[in-house]
Design a protein around this motif. Structure first.
Motif, PDB file in Angstrom:
ATOM      1  N   ALA A   1       4.562 -29.684   6.654  1.00 36.39           N
ATOM      2  CA  ALA A   1       5.575 -28.823   6.025  1.00 36.39           C
ATOM      3  C   ALA A   1       6.781 -28.645   6.944  1.00 36.39           C
ATOM      4  CB  ALA A   1       4.956 -27.476   5.675  1.00 36.39           C
ATOM      5  N   LEU A   2       6.526 -28.563   8.243  1.00 35.47           N
ATOM      6  CA  LEU A   2       7.626 -28.409   9.201  1.00 35.47           C
ATOM      7  C   LEU A   2       8.475 -29.677   9.313  1.00 35.47           C
ATOM      8  CD1 LEU A   2       5.909 -26.240  11.909  1.00 35.47           C
ATOM      9  CD2 LEU A   2       8.020 -25.667  10.677  1.00 35.47           C
ATOM     10  N   GLU A   3       7.883 -30.825   9.036  1.00 35.63           N
ATOM     11  CA  GLU A   3       8.663 -32.058   9.029  1.00 35.63           C
ATOM     12  C   GLU A   3       9.689 -32.023   7.898  1.00 35.63           C
ATOM     13  OE1 GLU A   3       6.383 -35.691   9.132  1.00 35.63           O
ATOM     14  OE2 GLU A   3       5.139 -34.928  10.774  1.00 35.63           O
ATOM     15  N   VAL A   4       9.307 -31.417   6.790  1.00 36.56           N
ATOM     16  CA  VAL A   4      10.197 -31.302   5.640  1.00 36.56           C
ATOM     17  C   VAL A   4      11.195 -30.156   5.837  1.00 36.56           C
ATOM     18  CG1 VAL A   4      10.279 -30.820   3.154  1.00 36.56           C
ATOM     19  CG2 VAL A   4       8.465 -32.261   4.084  1.00 36.56           C
ATOM     20  N   SER A   5      10.715 -29.074   6.438  1.00 39.09           N
ATOM     21  CA  SER A   5      11.540 -27.873   6.595  1.00 39.09           C
ATOM     22  C   SER A   5      11.435 -27.339   8.032  1.00 39.09           C
ATOM     23  CB  SER A   5      11.060 -26.822   5.583  1.00 39.09           C
ATOM     24  OG  SER A   5      11.879 -25.703   5.601  1.00 39.09           O
ATOM     25  N   PRO A   6      12.057 -28.044   8.996  1.00 41.78           N
ATOM     26  CA  PRO A   6      11.905 -27.672  10.405  1.00 41.78           C
ATOM     27  C   PRO A   6      12.535 -26.334  10.788  1.00 41.78           C
ATOM     28  CG  PRO A   6      13.535 -29.401  10.168  1.00 41.78           C
ATOM     29  CD  PRO A   6      12.912 -29.201   8.819  1.00 41.78           C
ATOM     30  N   ASP A   7      13.438 -25.833   9.964  1.00 40.33           N
ATOM     31  CA  ASP A   7      14.100 -24.563  10.267  1.00 40.33           C
ATOM     32  C   ASP A   7      13.517 -23.395   9.481  1.00 40.33           C
ATOM     33  OD1 ASP A   7      15.761 -25.744  12.127  1.00 40.33           O
ATOM     34  OD2 ASP A   7      17.311 -26.198  10.648  1.00 40.33           O
ATOM     35  N   ASN A   8      12.258 -23.493   9.129  1.00 39.23           N
ATOM     36  CA  ASN A   8      11.587 -22.427   8.396  1.00 39.23           C
ATOM     37  C   ASN A   8      10.817 -21.564   9.392  1.00 39.23           C
ATOM     38  OD1 ASN A   8       9.570 -20.949   6.949  1.00 39.23           O
ATOM     39  ND2 ASN A   8       9.938 -22.267   5.186  1.00 39.23           N
ATOM     40  N   GLU A   9      11.378 -20.405   9.685  1.00 34.08           N
ATOM     41  CA  GLU A   9      10.768 -19.516  10.683  1.00 34.08           C
ATOM     42  C   GLU A   9       9.371 -19.058  10.272  1.00 34.08           C
ATOM     43  OE1 GLU A   9      12.869 -16.699   7.904  1.00 34.08           O
ATOM     44  OE2 GLU A   9      13.358 -18.632   8.781  1.00 34.08           O
ATOM     45  N   ILE A  10       9.130 -18.954   8.986  1.00 32.79           N
ATOM     46  CA  ILE A  10       7.819 -18.495   8.509  1.00 32.79           C
ATOM     47  C   ILE A  10       6.743 -19.536   8.825  1.00 32.79           C
ATOM     48  CG2 ILE A  10       6.470 -17.844   6.480  1.00 32.79           C
ATOM     49  CD1 ILE A  10       9.132 -16.714   5.319  1.00 32.79           C
ATOM     50  N   LEU A  11       7.065 -20.815   8.624  1.00 33.12           N
ATOM     51  CA  LEU A  11       6.099 -21.868   8.951  1.00 33.12           C
ATOM     52  C   LEU A  11       5.786 -21.888  10.446  1.00 33.12           C
ATOM     53  CD1 LEU A  11       7.353 -24.788   6.666  1.00 33.12           C
ATOM     54  CD2 LEU A  11       5.296 -23.386   6.352  1.00 33.12           C
TER      55      LEU A  11
END
Length: 148
Positions: free
Chosen positions: A24-34
């Motif tokens: 998921a972080l590869e798709v959305s690396p700037d997601n603080e929740i992840l």
């Protein structure tokens, strides 16, 4: 998402969960929740360094993210407490005492900053109490009075 996380944790499938979070972080690396959830997972599996890294990444993305501030404070507080317990287990006048006390205080000082940010956002009474205890322990009576 929370229910799915709870299921993986309950079934002790933390490796699968780590893989999913990293994907998921590869798709959305700037997601603080992840980053925060991954940090919690690392914290739960006693991986201090990776937990710290992920909490800091969450705060790099969003410095006012209260849950990450609080949990990073807890992480540092726990590390300080561990060093303090090692200190208390030493024999009287053990030469390692100063080193252990310095390590303990180093982590406690780090914890204060993150707890302060969390407290400013929530005004949580338990966080206030911890801040008072830590600042007293570190000898900052002026700051401790603020949290009375």
């Amino acid at each position: 998402i929370t229910a799915e996380l709870d299921i993986y944790i309950a079934r002790k499938k933390t490796d699968v969960l780590k893989d999913k979070l990293n994907a998921a972080l590869e798709v959305s690396p700037d997601n603080e929740i992840l980053h925060f959830v991954l940090a919690n997972l690392y914290k739960g599996t006693n991986n201090f360094e990776l937990a710290e890294k992920e909490y800091l990444k969450a705060l790099e993305i969003r410095p006012d993210y209260e849950p990450a501030n609080y949990n990073l404070g807890v992480l540092y507080y726990s590390a300080g407490k561990e060093w303090n317990e090692k200190l208390n287990a030493l024999a009287f006048k053990d030469p390692k005492a100063k080193e252990y006390e310095a390590k303990s205080n180093e982590y406690f000082k780090k914890a204060v900053g993150y707890f302060e940010t969390s407290y400013e956002a929530t005004k949580d009474s338990r966080t206030k109490q911890v801040l008072r205890q830590l600042t007293l322990r570190l000898g900052d009576t002026e700051k401790a009075a603020k949290y009375k």
